[in-house]
Write an enzyme that holds these catalytic residues in place. Sequence first.
Site, PDB file in Angstrom:
ATOM      1  CB  SER A  40     -22.272  10.931  -3.718  1.00  0.00           C
ATOM      2  OG  SER A  40     -23.422  11.646  -3.311  1.00  0.00           O
ATOM      3  CB  SER A  41     -27.250  10.537  -6.143  1.00  0.00           C
ATOM      4  OG  SER A  41     -27.374   9.134  -6.147  1.00  0.00           O
ATOM      5  NE  ARG A  42     -27.835  15.126  -0.971  1.00  0.00           N
ATOM      6  CZ  ARG A  42     -28.333  14.182  -0.174  1.00  0.00           C
ATOM      7  NH1 ARG A  42     -27.598  13.159   0.211  1.00  0.00           N
ATOM      8  NH2 ARG A  42     -29.587  14.255   0.242  1.00  0.00           N
TER       9      ARG A  42
ATOM     10  N   GLY B 127     -21.732   2.814  -7.492  1.00  0.00           N
ATOM     11  CA  GLY B 127     -21.863   2.416  -6.082  1.00  0.00           C
ATOM     12  C   GLY B 127     -23.133   1.594  -5.883  1.00  0.00           C
ATOM     13  CG  HIS B 128     -26.951   3.489  -6.310  1.00  0.00           C
ATOM     14  ND1 HIS B 128     -26.706   4.689  -6.929  1.00  0.00           N
ATOM     15  CD2 HIS B 128     -27.489   3.799  -5.106  1.00  0.00           C
ATOM     16  CE1 HIS B 128     -27.109   5.681  -6.140  1.00  0.00           C
ATOM     17  NE2 HIS B 128     -27.572   5.172  -5.025  1.00  0.00           N
TER      18      HIS B 128
ATOM     19  CE  LYS C  80     -20.660   8.942  -0.151  1.00  0.00           C
ATOM     20  NZ  LYS C  80     -22.044   9.289  -0.387  1.00  0.00           N
TER      21      LYS C  80
ATOM     22  CB  ALA D 149     -29.689   9.936  -9.035  1.00  0.00           C
ATOM     23  CG  LEU D 150     -29.902   3.682  -9.849  1.00  0.00           C
ATOM     24  CD1 LEU D 150     -30.383   2.387 -10.509  1.00  0.00           C
ATOM     25  CD2 LEU D 150     -29.885   3.538  -8.333  1.00  0.00           C
ATOM     26  CG  HIS D 151     -23.565   6.368  -8.021  1.00  0.00           C
ATOM     27  ND1 HIS D 151     -23.052   5.409  -7.181  1.00  0.00           N
ATOM     28  CD2 HIS D 151     -24.207   7.267  -7.221  1.00  0.00           C
ATOM     29  CE1 HIS D 151     -23.340   5.725  -5.927  1.00  0.00           C
ATOM     30  NE2 HIS D 151     -24.051   6.839  -5.921  1.00  0.00           N
TER      31      HIS D 151
HETATM   32  P1  AMP Z   1     -28.770   6.380  -1.830  1.00  0.00           P
HETATM   33  O1  AMP Z   1     -29.433   6.189  -3.149  1.00  0.00           O
HETATM   34  O2  AMP Z   1     -27.797   7.497  -1.799  1.00  0.00           O
HETATM   35  O3  AMP Z   1     -29.745   6.371  -0.676  1.00  0.00           O
HETATM   36  O4  AMP Z   1     -27.876   5.077  -1.613  1.00  0.00           O
HETATM   37  C1  AMP Z   1     -28.434   3.794  -1.684  1.00  0.00           C
HETATM   38  C2  AMP Z   1     -27.419   2.802  -1.188  1.00  0.00           C
HETATM   39  O5  AMP Z   1     -26.250   2.863  -2.003  1.00  0.00           O
HETATM   40  C3  AMP Z   1     -26.974   3.063   0.264  1.00  0.00           C
HETATM   41  O6  AMP Z   1     -26.867   1.826   0.952  1.00  0.00           O
HETATM   42  C4  AMP Z   1     -25.619   3.706   0.062  1.00  0.00           C
HETATM   43  O7  AMP Z   1     -24.747   3.498   1.162  1.00  0.00           O
HETATM   44  C5  AMP Z   1     -25.122   2.993  -1.172  1.00  0.00           C
HETATM   45  N1  AMP Z   1     -24.076   3.790  -1.828  1.00  0.00           N
HETATM   46  C6  AMP Z   1     -24.141   5.095  -2.184  1.00  0.00           C
HETATM   47  N2  AMP Z   1     -22.965   5.507  -2.711  1.00  0.00           N
HETATM   48  C7  AMP Z   1     -22.135   4.439  -2.656  1.00  0.00           C
HETATM   49  C8  AMP Z   1     -20.771   4.224  -3.032  1.00  0.00           C
HETATM   50  N3  AMP Z   1     -20.024   5.199  -3.559  1.00  0.00           N
HETATM   51  N4  AMP Z   1     -20.254   2.998  -2.832  1.00  0.00           N
HETATM   52  C9  AMP Z   1     -20.992   2.001  -2.283  1.00  0.00           C
HETATM   53  N5  AMP Z   1     -22.278   2.133  -1.918  1.00  0.00           N
HETATM   54  C10 AMP Z   1     -22.855   3.333  -2.097  1.00  0.00           C
END
Ligand code: AMP
Length: 281
Positions: A185-187, A36-37, A149, A32-34
Amino acid sequence: MKISETVEDARATSRSATISGKRVGLVPTMGALHEGHLSLVRAAKAKCDVVAVSLFVNPAQFGPNEDFSQYPRTFERDRKLLEKEGVHLLFAPSVDEMYPKGASTYVTVENLSQKLCGKSRPGHFRGVTTVVSKLFHIVEPHAAFFGQKDAAQATIIRRMVRDLNIPVEIVVCPIVREPDGLAMSSRNAYLDPQQRKSALVLYRSLMRVQELFNHSERNAARLIAAGKETFAQEPSMRLDYFEIVDPGNLESLSHLSQRSLVAVAAFVGTTRLIDNIELGP
Ligand code: AMP
């Protein structure tokens, strides 16, 4: 972009890059990439020759009443985004591939895993460190990229890597925010427009603390009280924690004489969101 669904295939792909003298970077994600990812992917591209992204919604880091089954899964969209970024390897295993029947071994960073989100999400960090150490063994990256994050997660992973002598460089990248300040955030996809507005209080409360800090307030209790006061202006949000800790060991601070992590978690409806800032020298 090569897509691997098996441990064997991902490891062979990554090893052949290493054998040909390439530096491999890994970006672990739950999809669910954005942006941030994608910022992590770009950082990995800048520092490494070959970039691997893992996409795995890890059941071990979700509690029994959490959102594992509802977690957004948008594989086709994610695949296209990563292809466009020039990612070399997408590792997207099934749950059975990652946790074969009878899997019963966990990696736990004692003590740190009970702090911040670990308090309200028992077992969460154990799930994270277990899956991340597995990913390190599978992809064998030279460097791995995480987001600020999830600040406690970054601290815990650094500690795991140090304690277990895992030969990987950990790179932590800044938080990417929406234009109004909400941390991506994906959420965030769960939020309706009203909740999306309420959720801004996380960032507002952190900015309030930043403002007082800039005016020389160094007393943690007073800074936390001010943050919570801002929070109280949004009664639809339920605060989980608002803490100021040492980012190296996640212990509470009473006075901000060093680099300090101000971390907040809260529920809007059933959605749990987190955010943080770092203050100090
Ligand atoms: P997740 O898919 O939520 O497990 O996140 C995967 C990686 O992306 C983790 O290292 C998170 O800290 C990073 N991440 C998530 N949201 C952000 C954001 N807004 N900015 C920077 N990194 C992020």
